[in-house]
Design an enzyme around this catalytic site. Structure first.
Site, mmCIF file in Angstrom:
data_model
loop_
_atom_site.group_PDB
_atom_site.id
_atom_site.type_symbol
_atom_site.label_atom_id
_atom_site.label_comp_id
_atom_site.label_asym_id
_atom_site.label_seq_id
_atom_site.Cartn_x
_atom_site.Cartn_y
_atom_site.Cartn_z
ATOM 1 N N HIS A 17 38.487 71.235 29.003
ATOM 2 C CA HIS A 17 37.583 72.494 29.350
ATOM 3 C C HIS A 17 39.040 73.552 30.027
ATOM 4 O O HIS A 17 38.860 75.236 29.867
ATOM 5 C CB HIS A 17 36.024 72.442 29.995
ATOM 6 C CG HIS A 17 34.833 71.881 28.891
ATOM 7 N ND1 HIS A 17 34.451 70.617 29.418
ATOM 8 C CD2 HIS A 17 34.901 72.359 27.847
ATOM 9 C CE1 HIS A 17 33.218 70.748 28.990
ATOM 10 N NE2 HIS A 17 33.660 71.299 27.493
ATOM 11 N N LYS A 41 16.710 71.677 25.877
ATOM 12 C CA LYS A 41 17.085 70.632 25.812
ATOM 13 C C LYS A 41 17.003 70.350 27.584
ATOM 14 O O LYS A 41 18.084 70.683 28.270
ATOM 15 C CB LYS A 41 18.331 70.489 24.939
ATOM 16 C CG LYS A 41 18.381 70.340 23.927
ATOM 17 C CD LYS A 41 19.366 69.945 23.124
ATOM 18 C CE LYS A 41 19.964 69.868 21.559
ATOM 19 N NZ LYS A 41 21.137 69.832 21.038
ATOM 20 N N ARG A 91 39.697 68.848 19.675
ATOM 21 C CA ARG A 91 40.827 68.097 20.186
ATOM 22 C C ARG A 91 40.836 67.633 19.390
ATOM 23 O O ARG A 91 42.023 66.928 18.749
ATOM 24 C CB ARG A 91 39.124 67.037 21.308
ATOM 25 C CG ARG A 91 39.279 67.653 22.109
ATOM 26 C CD ARG A 91 38.287 66.605 22.978
ATOM 27 N NE ARG A 91 36.191 66.915 21.618
ATOM 28 C CZ ARG A 91 35.598 66.620 22.470
ATOM 29 N NH1 ARG A 91 35.479 66.323 23.323
ATOM 30 N NH2 ARG A 91 34.679 67.054 21.339
ATOM 31 N N SER A 129 32.880 65.455 27.450
ATOM 32 C CA SER A 129 32.047 65.677 28.325
ATOM 33 C C SER A 129 30.581 64.267 28.690
ATOM 34 O O SER A 129 30.295 63.898 29.369
ATOM 35 C CB SER A 129 30.646 66.476 28.822
ATOM 36 O OG SER A 129 31.715 67.622 28.980
#
Ligand code: PNS
Length: 165
Positions: A17, A41, A91, A129
């Site tokens: 990031h 969430k 990615r 992550s």
């Protein structure tokens, strides 16, 4: 002046990031790193204030970069802050389908905003992550994968990693 937004959950912010932020900041005049606050969430590892603080600490000194939290639709946030570009990191091809869908839908909802993809640097192309959280939770070292600001919070949560050979 082109104002761009780099959105994400950043739970936690990792080196991939940071690389995208640094490179995007050289392209656009103003880059807002937009941290998603999703009350539906609540099971993120780090709270919204922590994630925001990590982004601020990790981008300190980067010209033209600021951070903000957002909830609701990303395109509405872009409208509110008058941003014309959404920056996303790619990615691998596996990211593409999901990102393509979001880019099309976002443009349908707000045709004034373009999505711009930055290919993640090769050295961080395997970092996610979710994997960082899993590795840290299982007691291994993630110091090579995340900036110091993330590492401090991760170690506060899971403790120092177990030394390995
Ligand atoms: O880091 P993440 O979790 O992959 O980021 C996903 C994010 C925050 C970019 C995406 O979930 C998002 O834009 N959420 C805001 C809600 C929204 O606009 N949804 C419609 C997308 S087409």
């Amino acid at each position: 002046m082109i104002h761009a937004v780099y959105p994400g959950s950043f739970d936690p912010l990792h080196n991939g990031h940071v690389d995208v932020i640094r490179r995007a900041s050289r392209i656009f005049d103003h880059l807002t790193v937009a941290v998603l606050h999703n009350p539906q969430k609540p099971n993120t590892l780090l709270g919204i204030e922590e994630r925001l603080a990590i982004v601020r600490e990790s981008t300190d000194g980067m010209a033209g970069v600021d951070a903000a939290m957002f909830d609701g639709l990303l395109v509405d946030f872009c409208r509110r802050i008058d941003a014309r570009v959404i920056v996303k990191g790619l990615r691998a091809i596996s990211d593409f389908e999901f990102e393509l869908q979001q880019a099309h839908l976002n443009r349908q909802m707000n045709p004034n905003v373009e999505t711009c993809f930055i290919m993640t640097a090769t050295r961080w192309s395997y970092v996610a992550s979710t994997r960082v959280k899993e590795i840290a939770q299982l007691g291994a070292d993630v110091s090579k994968l995340v900036p110091r600001a993330s590492l401090t919070r991760i170690e506060a949560r899971f403790g120092r990693p177990t030394p390995r050979l």
